[in-house]
Design an enzyme around this catalytic site. Structure first.
Site, PDB file in Angstrom:
ATOM      1  N   CYS A  79       0.835  -1.184   0.000  1.00 35.39           N
ATOM      2  CA  CYS A  79       0.000   0.000   0.000  1.00 35.39           C
ATOM      3  C   CYS A  79       0.884   1.253   0.000  1.00 35.39           C
ATOM      4  CB  CYS A  79      -0.894  -0.073   1.241  1.00 35.39           C
ATOM      5  SG  CYS A  79      -1.268   1.447   2.038  1.00 35.39           S
ATOM      6  N   GLU A  80       0.549   2.181  -0.859  1.00 32.41           N
ATOM      7  CA  GLU A  80       1.359   3.400  -0.954  1.00 32.41           C
ATOM      8  C   GLU A  80       1.164   4.337   0.231  1.00 32.41           C
ATOM      9  OE1 GLU A  80      -1.331   6.339  -3.736  1.00 32.41           O
ATOM     10  OE2 GLU A  80       0.028   4.960  -4.738  1.00 32.41           O
ATOM     11  N   HIS A  81       0.153   4.105   1.036  1.00 31.26           N
ATOM     12  CA  HIS A  81      -0.104   4.987   2.180  1.00 31.26           C
ATOM     13  C   HIS A  81       0.727   4.635   3.409  1.00 31.26           C
ATOM     14  CE1 HIS A  81      -4.163   5.286   0.016  1.00 31.26           C
ATOM     15  NE2 HIS A  81      -3.441   6.342  -0.299  1.00 31.26           N
ATOM     16  N   HIS A  82       0.952   3.336   3.651  1.00 32.04           N
ATOM     17  CA  HIS A  82       1.685   2.908   4.847  1.00 32.04           C
ATOM     18  C   HIS A  82       2.865   1.998   4.523  1.00 32.04           C
ATOM     19  CE1 HIS A  82      -2.531   3.626   6.151  1.00 32.04           C
ATOM     20  NE2 HIS A  82      -1.912   4.324   7.076  1.00 32.04           N
ATOM     21  N   GLN A 120      -5.346  -0.722  -4.254  1.00 32.60           N
ATOM     22  CA  GLN A 120      -5.970  -1.830  -4.980  1.00 32.60           C
ATOM     23  C   GLN A 120      -6.851  -1.345  -6.123  1.00 32.60           C
ATOM     24  OE1 GLN A 120      -7.637  -4.903  -2.484  1.00 32.60           O
ATOM     25  NE2 GLN A 120      -9.089  -5.509  -4.056  1.00 32.60           N
ATOM     26  N   HIS A 148      -5.617  -6.467   3.501  1.00 36.35           N
ATOM     27  CA  HIS A 148      -4.713  -5.323   3.647  1.00 36.35           C
ATOM     28  C   HIS A 148      -4.166  -5.266   5.070  1.00 36.35           C
ATOM     29  CE1 HIS A 148      -5.689  -3.200  -0.197  1.00 36.35           C
ATOM     30  NE2 HIS A 148      -6.667  -4.093  -0.146  1.00 36.35           N
ATOM     31  N   CYS A 150      -2.514  -2.942   6.432  1.00 33.45           N
ATOM     32  CA  CYS A 150      -2.692  -1.619   7.044  1.00 33.45           C
ATOM     33  C   CYS A 150      -3.999  -1.562   7.827  1.00 33.45           C
ATOM     34  CB  CYS A 150      -2.622  -0.502   6.002  1.00 33.45           C
ATOM     35  SG  CYS A 150      -3.863  -0.610   4.706  1.00 33.45           S
TER      36      CYS A 150
END
Length: 188
Positions: A79-82, A120, A148, A150
């Site tokens: 995931c690009e956020h975490h 995703q 996920h 995260c």
């Protein structure tokens, strides 16, 4: 490396130190090198051209006019956020229009886009759009189901939840019978 900033083993050592660990203790001594190698693999999709993977065949395809579907394609991404992993399975299918592609190429296409920092939803659309642009089929369908980390290991902490995304292009949008057939084939 061109204009990319290089993240070195020393940076991983600093991360370990910032967590309160001793990067020189026996269990962690080789960790920075291992992590650097792992991240190079996990993000190797940036160095691959998805269009190059999809070598099309016209040999025999002109007579095939039914869905081609590959289910259970492994998805491993971050995931690009975490930067947390997400993983699951993809189903990729298309209705050819004179060109087909080797079945393993669908798996490789999923792998290329998965090995980039992702969400995703975008992953699903990138796979579908690339197939549509390169093969020019009558229809493309992609369904991805992932867990996920995260969400499971931090924040809301919901172990076992799955996120399902889909992209249905071409004739799969207006043709209810074709859409129903694809979604039926995509089910576990």
């Amino acid at each position: 490396m061109s204009d990319k900033e290089v993240f070195t083993e020393n940076d991983w050592r600093r991360l370990l130190s910032s967590l309160g660990e001793d990067p020189n203790r026996s269990g962690l001594h080789e960790t920075p090198a291992r992590v650097a190698k792992a991240w190079k693999h996990w993000t190797s999709g940036y160095d691959q051209d998805p269009v190059e993977i999809l070598k099309a065949f016209e040999d025999g395809a002109e007579e095939y006019n039914e869905l081609i579907v590959v289910r259970g394609i492994p998805v491993y991404s971050h995931c690009e956020h975490h930067l947390a992993p997400f993983f699951g399975k993809a189903t990729v299918g298309y209705l050819p229009n004179g060109k087909i592609v080797g079945l393993s190429k669908l798996t490789r296409l999923v792998d290329v886009f998965s090995k980039r920092l992702q969400v995703q939803e975008r992953l699903t659309v990138q796979i579908a759009n690339t197939l549509m642009e390169v093969l020019e089929p009558k229809a493309v369908g992609v369904v991805i189901k992932c867990r996920h980390m995260c969400m499971e290991s931090r924040g809301i902490r919901t172990p076992g939840e799955e996120t399902i995304t889909s992209a249905l292009l071409g004739e799969l949008q207006p043709n209810l019978a074709l859409r129903t057939e694809f979604l039926s084939l995509a089910r576990d």
